[in-house]
Write an enzyme that holds these catalytic residues in place. Structure first.
Site: not given
Ligand code: G4P
Ligand code: MG
Length: 174
Positions: A100-101, A154-155, A157, A159
């Site tokens: 949850d960013d 920045w996390i 992961y 994977w």
């Molecule tokens: P939220 O509503 O869950 O807070 O998501 P948000 O739109 O803010 O996040 C946008 C994208 O950025 C998401 O990926 C989320 O997984 C990724 N993200 C945000 N913070 C971090 C972090 O600290 N580390 C990593 N590794 N990713 C982060 P997405 O567009 O859904 O793509 P996908 O990677 O899930 O395919």
């Protein structure tokens, strides 16, 4: 400008966080009918949760960033659930994502799923970043579970790692 500070996790770290999260969900009395994973980040956490909460996992694909990591004008549905009404109406949904960013994607997804009239819906995220959120959790969502609260770093992961030994090494230096 300095690169943003990063925090690394191993698969074992994630496993322990998921187990704790699952126990909290089970102890809360929220009786899950169906798990919905937001791809791609929510896929692996949702599958790991299934080991403890054995329910069907449906997946949705949403993307706010394009392949060059630039924000799109709007969120794009990459994939959605077919015959959603049948699978979600009247059910207790557990919506799972890894982080949850900004909460922006999460809010969009919760609102879309609410249109299918689940009887109850809860959110479970591995990590919640403590920051000002652009999105919000709709009032209909009465339960929110997080594996851990983290600073706004920045996390990294496991994977996403290409070299898993290096990932483990960096995680052990956190
Ligand atoms: P939220 O509503 O869950 O807070 O998501 P948000 O739109 O803010 O996040 C946008 C994208 O950025 C998401 O990926 C989320 O997984 C990724 N993200 C945000 N913070 C971090 C972090 O600290 N580390 C990593 N590794 N990713 C982060 P997405 O567009 O859904 O793509 P996908 O990677 O899930 O395919
Ligand atoms: Mg994601």
């Amino acid at each position: 400008m300095e690169a943003p500070e990063k925090i690394y996790f191993t698969y074992n770290d994630i496993h322990r966080t998921i187990k704790k999260l699952a126990i909290e969900i089970l102890d809360s009395g929220f009786d899950v009918d169906v798990i919905v994973a937001i791809g791609t980040g929510g896929f692996i956490p949702a599958r790991m949760l299934k080991t403890f909460i054995n329910r069907p996992v449906l997946t949705v694909g949403l993307s706010y960033y394009d392949l060059d990591n630039k924000p799109r004008d709007s969120i794009e549905k990459i994939q959605w659930i077919d015959e959603v009404e049948k699978k979600l109406t009247g059910k207790r949904i557990l919506l799972v994502d890894e982080v949850d960013d900004s909460r922006y994607t999460l809010e969009y997804c919760l609102k879309e799923l609410l249109t299918h009239k689940p009887s109850e819906m809860a959110v479970a995220v591995l990590h919640n970043k403590l920051k000002n959120k652009r999105g919000s959790i709709p009032a209909e969502i009465t339960r929110y579970f997080q594996g851990a609260d983290l600073e706004d770093l920045w996390i990294c992961y496991p994977w996403d790692a290409q070299d898993i030994e290096l990932q483990d090494k960096l995680a052990n230096q956190n």
